[in-house]
Design an enzyme around this catalytic site. Sequence first.
Site, PDB file in Angstrom:
ATOM      1  N   LYS A  38       0.848  -1.205   0.000  1.00  0.00           N
ATOM      2  CA  LYS A  38       0.000   0.000   0.000  1.00  0.00           C
ATOM      3  C   LYS A  38       0.883   1.254   0.000  1.00  0.00           C
ATOM      4  CE  LYS A  38      -3.609  -2.744   2.030  1.00  0.00           C
ATOM      5  NZ  LYS A  38      -4.817  -2.838   2.821  1.00  0.00           N
ATOM      6  N   HIS A  54      -8.400  -3.013  -6.409  1.00  0.00           N
ATOM      7  CA  HIS A  54      -8.376  -3.189  -4.955  1.00  0.00           C
ATOM      8  C   HIS A  54      -9.527  -2.382  -4.346  1.00  0.00           C
ATOM      9  CE1 HIS A  54      -7.159  -2.943  -0.779  1.00  0.00           C
ATOM     10  NE2 HIS A  54      -6.392  -3.999  -1.013  1.00  0.00           N
ATOM     11  N   GLU A  96      -9.719  -0.541  -1.865  1.00  0.00           N
ATOM     12  CA  GLU A  96      -9.390   0.844  -1.472  1.00  0.00           C
ATOM     13  C   GLU A  96      -9.425   1.770  -2.684  1.00  0.00           C
ATOM     14  OE1 GLU A  96      -5.757  -0.169   0.541  1.00  0.00           O
ATOM     15  OE2 GLU A  96      -6.921  -1.107   2.140  1.00  0.00           O
ATOM     16  N   GLU A 139     -11.206 -10.750  -1.688  1.00  0.00           N
ATOM     17  CA  GLU A 139     -10.921  -9.950  -0.498  1.00  0.00           C
ATOM     18  C   GLU A 139     -12.218  -9.382   0.078  1.00  0.00           C
ATOM     19  OE1 GLU A 139      -6.561  -8.670  -0.376  1.00  0.00           O
ATOM     20  OE2 GLU A 139      -7.674  -7.059  -1.312  1.00  0.00           O
ATOM     21  N   GLY A 159      -7.675  -5.146   6.747  1.00  0.00           N
ATOM     22  CA  GLY A 159      -7.108  -4.213   7.720  1.00  0.00           C
ATOM     23  C   GLY A 159      -7.881  -4.137   9.027  1.00  0.00           C
TER      24      GLY A 159
HETATM   25  P1  PGA Z   1      -4.691  -6.659   5.141  1.00  0.00           P
HETATM   26  O1  PGA Z   1      -4.891  -6.096   3.671  1.00  0.00           O
HETATM   27  O2  PGA Z   1      -3.881  -7.913   5.039  1.00  0.00           O
HETATM   28  O3  PGA Z   1      -3.982  -5.565   5.891  1.00  0.00           O
HETATM   29  O4  PGA Z   1      -6.056  -6.936   5.688  1.00  0.00           O
HETATM   30  C1  PGA Z   1      -5.156  -6.953   2.596  1.00  0.00           C
HETATM   31  C2  PGA Z   1      -5.263  -6.160   1.309  1.00  0.00           C
HETATM   32  O5  PGA Z   1      -5.720  -5.016   1.343  1.00  0.00           O
HETATM   33  O6  PGA Z   1      -4.891  -6.651   0.238  1.00  0.00           O
END
Ligand code: PGA
Length: 241
Positions: free
Chosen positions: A11, A96, A98, A165, A171
């Site tokens: 990230k 992703h 995000e 995911e 997160g």
């Molecule tokens: P995380 O993130 O392992 O911190 O939960 C996974 C991702 O966003 O790919």
Amino acid sequence: MRKIIIAGNWKMYKTQTHALEFLQVFKSKLNETEELKEVVLCVPFTVLSIVSKNLHGGTIRLGAQNIHWEEQGAYTGEISGTMLQDIGVQYVIVGHSERRQYFGETDETVNLRLLAAQKVGLTPILCVGETKQQRDTHQTELVIINQLNVDLSNVDQDNLVIAYEPIWAIGTGETCAPVEANSTIALIRSELANPEVTIQYGGSVKPDNIDELMKQPEIDGVLVGGASLDPVSFARIVNYS
Ligand code: PGA
């Protein structure tokens, strides 16, 4: 035989110094990986070059976190597939959650990015997954099928990785139960033209849950955020048993 791919997603973390410190420790902790297991580091654009130079042709592959769909042009702040390929990138995360949540990416632009990545020979890692609210209202299947329908339009499934995911697990420390992840991944696989596509799980993967996740028959690897920032914990994940 489906390829196992363990990918880290840094990230928006790490300067060049921190990236080098990571690599030094990480490489020393890696067990000999079998031919079928691939390790990918998806790092910020600003450290792609230094990471690329310090992989020394080892077993670790370089990945980026996004790609624009045009090869070049007046797109301030964007990076094209040609530019990524030029610097030694082999994988790129696309769609992703995000990016979808904070930067307005839609399934239509995700599709364009997938096509652009494949056009220059990069392997895209397509992220799909449902929100907590969608899961609580039993819409997981519908949401994922809708995402796949648009995202994968005209996409070559012979050069593709998918990461399931669940957004509520990213997160948050809240991992999807391995059995639940396994069955959602089975659903994704049933929607594909090519059942040999590597499908990863992502969302709060850590050293203490990796072994159980990787025992699931449908899970072909993981996409790791937070726990990929620390070289010791990411090496433990890669060396799962
Ligand atoms: P995380 O993130 O392992 O911190 O939960 C996974 C991702 O966003 O790919």
